[in-house]
Design a protein around this motif. Structure first.
Motif, PDB file in Angstrom:
ATOM      1  N   UNK A 121       0.832  -1.207   0.000  1.00  0.00           N
ATOM      2  CA  UNK A 121       0.000   0.000   0.000  1.00  0.00           C
ATOM      3  C   UNK A 121       0.867   1.257   0.000  1.00  0.00           C
ATOM      4  N   UNK A 122       1.931   1.246   0.794  1.00  0.00           N
ATOM      5  CA  UNK A 122       2.815   2.414   0.877  1.00  0.00           C
ATOM      6  C   UNK A 122       3.492   2.695  -0.468  1.00  0.00           C
ATOM      7  N   UNK A 123       3.950   1.635  -1.131  1.00  0.00           N
ATOM      8  CA  UNK A 123       4.604   1.812  -2.425  1.00  0.00           C
ATOM      9  C   UNK A 123       3.627   2.333  -3.477  1.00  0.00           C
ATOM     10  N   UNK A 124       2.401   1.809  -3.455  1.00  0.00           N
ATOM     11  CA  UNK A 124       1.391   2.267  -4.416  1.00  0.00           C
ATOM     12  C   UNK A 124       1.046   3.727  -4.185  1.00  0.00           C
ATOM     13  N   UNK A 125       0.896   4.106  -2.919  1.00  0.00           N
ATOM     14  CA  UNK A 125       0.580   5.502  -2.605  1.00  0.00           C
ATOM     15  C   UNK A 125       1.695   6.432  -3.060  1.00  0.00           C
ATOM     16  N   UNK A 126       2.947   6.029  -2.826  1.00  0.00           N
ATOM     17  CA  UNK A 126       4.073   6.872  -3.229  1.00  0.00           C
ATOM     18  C   UNK A 126       4.138   7.005  -4.749  1.00  0.00           C
ATOM     19  N   UNK A 127       3.834   5.909  -5.458  1.00  0.00           N
ATOM     20  CA  UNK A 127       3.847   5.975  -6.921  1.00  0.00           C
ATOM     21  C   UNK A 127       2.804   6.963  -7.430  1.00  0.00           C
ATOM     22  N   UNK A 128       1.642   6.980  -6.803  1.00  0.00           N
ATOM     23  CA  UNK A 128       0.587   7.918  -7.208  1.00  0.00           C
ATOM     24  C   UNK A 128       0.970   9.354  -6.856  1.00  0.00           C
ATOM     25  N   UNK A 129       1.588   9.532  -5.703  1.00  0.00           N
ATOM     26  CA  UNK A 129       2.048  10.878  -5.340  1.00  0.00           C
ATOM     27  C   UNK A 129       3.111  11.377  -6.319  1.00  0.00           C
ATOM     28  N   UNK A 130       3.966  10.466  -6.766  1.00  0.00           N
ATOM     29  CA  UNK A 130       4.984  10.857  -7.746  1.00  0.00           C
ATOM     30  C   UNK A 130       4.345  11.335  -9.047  1.00  0.00           C
ATOM     31  N   UNK A 131       3.238  10.716  -9.434  1.00  0.00           N
ATOM     32  CA  UNK A 131       2.535  11.157 -10.651  1.00  0.00           C
ATOM     33  C   UNK A 131       2.010  12.581 -10.498  1.00  0.00           C
ATOM     34  N   UNK A 133       3.276  14.865  -8.468  1.00  0.00           N
ATOM     35  CA  UNK A 133       4.437  15.758  -8.436  1.00  0.00           C
ATOM     36  C   UNK A 133       5.029  15.965  -9.819  1.00  0.00           C
ATOM     37  N   UNK A 134       4.759  15.025 -10.727  1.00  0.00           N
ATOM     38  CA  UNK A 134       5.236  15.165 -12.110  1.00  0.00           C
ATOM     39  C   UNK A 134       4.363  16.121 -12.913  1.00  0.00           C
ATOM     40  N   UNK A 135       3.397  16.738 -12.221  1.00  0.00           N
ATOM     41  CA  UNK A 135       2.516  17.749 -12.834  1.00  0.00           C
ATOM     42  C   UNK A 135       1.690  17.164 -13.980  1.00  0.00           C
ATOM     43  N   UNK A 136       0.796  16.227 -13.620  1.00  0.00           N
ATOM     44  CA  UNK A 136      -0.132  15.663 -14.600  1.00  0.00           C
ATOM     45  C   UNK A 136      -0.970  16.795 -15.185  1.00  0.00           C
ATOM     46  N   UNK A 142      -5.786  14.589 -11.564  1.00  0.00           N
ATOM     47  CA  UNK A 142      -5.212  14.893 -10.255  1.00  0.00           C
ATOM     48  C   UNK A 142      -6.241  14.664  -9.150  1.00  0.00           C
ATOM     49  N   UNK A 143      -7.466  15.092  -9.391  1.00  0.00           N
ATOM     50  CA  UNK A 143      -8.524  14.896  -8.392  1.00  0.00           C
ATOM     51  C   UNK A 143      -8.785  13.405  -8.174  1.00  0.00           C
ATOM     52  N   UNK A 144      -8.750  12.640  -9.260  1.00  0.00           N
ATOM     53  CA  UNK A 144      -8.928  11.189  -9.147  1.00  0.00           C
ATOM     54  C   UNK A 144      -7.791  10.567  -8.347  1.00  0.00           C
ATOM     55  N   UNK A 145      -6.560  11.003  -8.644  1.00  0.00           N
ATOM     56  CA  UNK A 145      -5.409  10.487  -7.912  1.00  0.00           C
ATOM     57  C   UNK A 145      -5.513  10.826  -6.428  1.00  0.00           C
TER      58      UNK A 145
END
Length: 306
Positions: A121-131, A133-136, A142-145
């Motif tokens: 769960x922690x790794x998945x959350x961090x991957x989504x946060x990285x997306x 931060x990459x300025x989608x 972003x709201x979905x993420x």
């Protein structure tokens, strides 16, 4: 594959409980009441078969794939197929006689599932946060993420609560955790990971053996007087333990007097930061082994003397 006097015998069956009976029937056709079964450690993939054979009274060995690979190289094996690999594993078992595998206690198995789920769960959350931060380039995305991240965070809270409840349910497990958290640098989650990933850690013959299990022993590259490569961690062992100890080791360099003293000695010798952190990880695991082996809380004077 079955090694017999008349030559190897092969059988393919599905990797689920309903098809394991085919293996038993096949063994009976060869008049085998007992076998030494060997398989590579592949996470959960082969676990059901290992439990099935163990419960059937068979000897089972679950071996680090690196050992099988090294054995295959020693035979100059060139073919890579399921049939050829099965033969290599069977011959490895025959010649090396690996130690018998024992299943984890149910409470350890449950703890391992919980802490691994929390890590996932922690790794998945961090991957989504990285997306994010990459300025989608989409407000909707972003709201979905954000919503998915909030859901994962909620699940992490529930899983943490489940881990705490699990320790409350099993007093011996809770006692071990309480000993581990007396070591500066080891918190409740790290303690849970150590107990989940190194079952019966106190049964190891020594702290060095535990470090080897985690792949935290030094790997030297020295030959004669001219070849002196950089010493690195062997990393032949449980990678989850190494991951779990990295940040606690960084923290322990500041807050644990024994680890801090070790780090200072290594800095004085000109060692680079990653070497120092690796040594701190190993020291932290040594201390964890010590408190569990002796059944006493961390005492810097006692640990330093030992």
């Amino acid at each position: 594959v079955l090694l017999a006097e008349a030559g190897p015998r092969h059988k393919v069956f599905g990797n689920h409980a309903a098809r394991f009976a085919e293996l038993v029937a096949w063994m009976r056709t060869h008049r085998l009441l007992s076998v030494h079964a060997c398989m590579e450690a592949t996470g959960r993939y082969g676990e059901d078969l290992a439990y099935f054979l163990f419960n059937a009274g068979q000897t089972v060995s679950v071996v680090n794939p690196a050992r099988i690979k090294a054995f295959a190289m020693s035979e100059l094996t060139r073919t890579k197929t399921d049939k050829a690999d099965a033969g290599v594993i069977a011959r490895f078992c025959l010649h090396q006689q690996p130690r018998a595998w024992r299943p984890m206690n149910p409470e350890i198995r449950e703890l391992q599932a919980l802490v691994r789920h929390l890590d996932g769960l922690r790794k998945t959350r961090q991957a989504l946060r990285n997306r994010i931060h990459a300025r989608v380039p989409s407000v909707t995305v972003v709201e979905s993420l954000d919503r998915v991240i909030a859901t994962i965070s909620d699940e992490m809270k529930k899983t943490n609560a489940a881990i705490r409840a699990h320790f409350k349910r099993y007093a011996p497990l809770r006692a071990k955790r309480d000993l581990l958290v007396t070591v500066p640098g080891i918190g409740p989650i790290t303690a849970a990971k150590i107990l989940a990933e190194v079952p019966e850690i106190e049964s190891f013959e020594g702290a060095r053996q535990v470090a080897a299990y985690a792949g935290l022993t030094p790997k030297e590259h020295i030959s004669g007087s001219s070849v002196r490569g950089r010493t690195r961690l062997s990393k032949i062992g449980n990678a989850r333990i190494r991951t779990a100890l990295y940040m606690p080791a960084v923290v322990s360099i500041r807050c644990n007097p024994l680890v801090r003293a070790l780090a200072e000695r290594l800095r004085a010798k000109g060692k680079v930061p990653m070497v120092i952190i690796g040594a701190a990880m190993r020291k932290l695991l040594h201390l964890a082994y010590g408190v569990l082996k002796h059944g006493k809380p961390f005492d810097p004077a006692f640990a330093a003397g030992g």
